[in-house]
Design an enzyme around this catalytic site. Structure first.
Site, PDB file in Angstrom:
ATOM      1  CE1 TYR A  52      32.978  31.695  43.323  1.00  0.00           C
ATOM      2  CE2 TYR A  52      32.306  33.077  45.167  1.00  0.00           C
ATOM      3  CZ  TYR A  52      32.478  31.824  44.606  1.00  0.00           C
ATOM      4  OH  TYR A  52      32.156  30.699  45.338  1.00  0.00           O
ATOM      5  CD  GLU A  53      38.759  35.823  36.779  1.00  0.00           C
ATOM      6  OE1 GLU A  53      39.020  36.126  35.613  1.00  0.00           O
ATOM      7  OE2 GLU A  53      38.968  34.686  37.258  1.00  0.00           O
ATOM      8  CB  SER A  54      32.087  38.160  37.993  1.00  0.00           C
ATOM      9  OG  SER A  54      31.599  37.624  39.217  1.00  0.00           O
ATOM     10  N   GLY A  55      33.704  40.291  40.193  1.00  0.00           N
ATOM     11  CA  GLY A  55      33.560  41.537  40.946  1.00  0.00           C
ATOM     12  C   GLY A  55      32.632  41.455  42.128  1.00  0.00           C
ATOM     13  N   GLY A 132      41.885  35.096  35.488  1.00  0.00           N
ATOM     14  CA  GLY A 132      42.562  35.934  36.473  1.00  0.00           C
ATOM     15  C   GLY A 132      43.584  35.188  37.313  1.00  0.00           C
TER      16      GLY A 132
END
Length: 261
Positions: A52-55, A132
């Site tokens: 996921y985009e948060s890492g 993103g």
């Protein structure tokens, strides 16, 4: 509800989940893409790597996240890396095979709008924005799209060009120097679409049970192209439906929805 009694949304989610495999490293969008990816993980692709985009890398949430910052993602991930590392090293470094995205608007070439509905300076609706997605759309090996069909979403011309699909069609990606495949699959609540090999215009290759060509056309803002042979999408199995419904029920309970109270 039984295995023979399923909703269009359930068919869409399950059809999308089937496109994923054990070997995929998948950049997951929130909403329908997240549901599809986690159904795949819980059924036929237990070794899939969800990012996921948060890492969060290799996350395995018990419930569907409300956002990319949901603690459930970090708590169940193999590791969590800084967002700049996620984009520069993992995404732009070519380490992610599939990007799974949704949108507010989509055109026939898989270009996406998640910014505004209407005029940019005086929009009817201001959407969350690209986040993103623009980078995902150009840097992942290929892109899968999923969204419900409706004339306001399947449009002839986007109100705003947020994420690049196949541009104007044909070899537009190659002319811009993009080496990734771009959108290769679109799954809706009515049908499965794939881009034409030459024009890159999305074409219906499969329709879900009970869906007609007229239904597909009435919910689309451009003249729909159908493949020479249009199949019927296989109905959900008992395992697929049970897995999806259990996941949704856990999510409703965890997020305090009316159904869970």
């Amino acid at each position: 509800m039984t295995v023979s009694d399923f909703t269009p949304n359930e068919m869409m989610t399950i059809a999308a989940s089937r496109a994923l495999s054990n070997d995929d490293v998948c950049f997951v969008g929130i909403g329908a893409p997240s549901a599809a990816c986690n159904v795949a993980r819980l059924t036929h692709a237990p070794d899939i790597t969800l990012i996921y985009e948060s890492g969060t890398i290799g996350t395995a949430p018990e419930v569907l996240p409300l956002s990319i910052g949901d603690g459930e993602l970090c708590e169940t991930a193999l590791t969590t890396v800084p967002v700049p590392e996620m984009f520069r090293y993992w995404l732009q470094g070519g380490r992610i095979s599939i990007g799974f995205l949704g949108a507010a608007q989509l055109d026939r070439f898989g270009n996406l709008n998640t910014t505004v509905i209407g005029d940019y300076h005086k929009p009817k609706v201001r959407l969350p924005g690209g986040g993103g997605a623009p980078e995902i759309a150009t840097s992942c090996g290929e892109i899968f799209l999923t969204m419900k069909q409706a004339p306001r979403g399947f449009v002839d011309k986007l109100d705003f060009y947020t994420s690049f699909g196949h541009g104007d069609g044909g070899d537009h990606r190659q002319r811009l120097g993009l080496t990734t495949k771009g959108p290769t699959l679109l799954i809706t609540d009515l049908a499965v679409w794939k881009p034409d090999p030459e024009t890159k215009e999305f074409t219906v290759v499969s329709m879900h049970r009970g869906v007609t060509r007229q239904m597909v056309q009435e919910t689309c803002g451009w003249p729909v192209r159908f493949a020479d042979k249009v199949d019927e999408t296989p109905a959900p199995t008992e395992l697929e439906l049970t897995t999806l419904r259990d996941l949704q029920q856990r999510t409703e309970l965890a997020h305090g929805s009316k159904k869970g109270n």
